[in-house]
Scaffold this motif. Sequence first.
Motif, PDB file in Angstrom:
ATOM      1  N   ASP A  36       0.810  -1.172   0.063  1.00 37.53           N
ATOM      2  CA  ASP A  36      -0.039  -0.005  -0.104  1.00 37.53           C
ATOM      3  C   ASP A  36       0.604   1.482  -0.170  1.00 37.53           C
ATOM      4  OD1 ASP A  36      -2.252  -1.689   0.006  1.00 37.53           O
ATOM      5  OD2 ASP A  36      -2.774  -1.110   2.184  1.00 37.53           O
ATOM      6  N   GLY A  37       2.195   1.244  -0.207  1.00 39.92           N
ATOM      7  CA  GLY A  37       3.064   2.518   0.076  1.00 39.92           C
ATOM      8  C   GLY A  37       3.043   3.295   1.207  1.00 39.92           C
ATOM      9  N   TRP A  59       1.697   8.570   5.624  1.00 40.92           N
ATOM     10  CA  TRP A  59       1.441   8.245   4.312  1.00 40.92           C
ATOM     11  C   TRP A  59       1.884   9.322   3.326  1.00 40.92           C
ATOM     12  CZ3 TRP A  59      -0.344   3.687   2.706  1.00 40.92           C
ATOM     13  CH2 TRP A  59      -1.206   2.916   3.721  1.00 40.92           C
ATOM     14  N   SER A  64      -2.438   7.922  -1.694  1.00 42.14           N
ATOM     15  CA  SER A  64      -2.076   6.356  -1.061  1.00 42.14           C
ATOM     16  C   SER A  64      -2.790   5.978  -0.121  1.00 42.14           C
ATOM     17  CB  SER A  64      -0.739   6.512  -0.766  1.00 42.14           C
ATOM     18  OG  SER A  64      -0.494   7.408   0.480  1.00 42.14           O
TER      19      SER A  64
END
Length: 103
Positions: A36-37, A59, A64
């Motif tokens: 998911d970054g 995040w 994202s």
Amino acid sequence: MKAKIAVFGTLRFPPENIKKLLPHLHKLVTETYANDGCIAYDVAEDPFDKGLIRFSELWPSRESLDMHLKAPHIAPWREQAIKYGLSERKFISYDISSDAVSV
């Protein structure tokens, strides 16, 4: 990578269900880091409030985070959370685009 969004949250479960929930929580965290970054995705049970799971997340962008919330591993996690007695959910996100200051 610079964090632009911070998320803090809690989920509450019956304390007796935490042990059964942990494998599902571990999968959520592992999948989130792998796909998911996120910059950071930290989860722990509050030692002073049994059954309360605390989340802190960083995040790189709002996009994202939005993609994470739609990721394939989120729906199965939510199903397990309900199965194990989720009774309260509170999350809040902050835009932290400015430079961080050490305290």
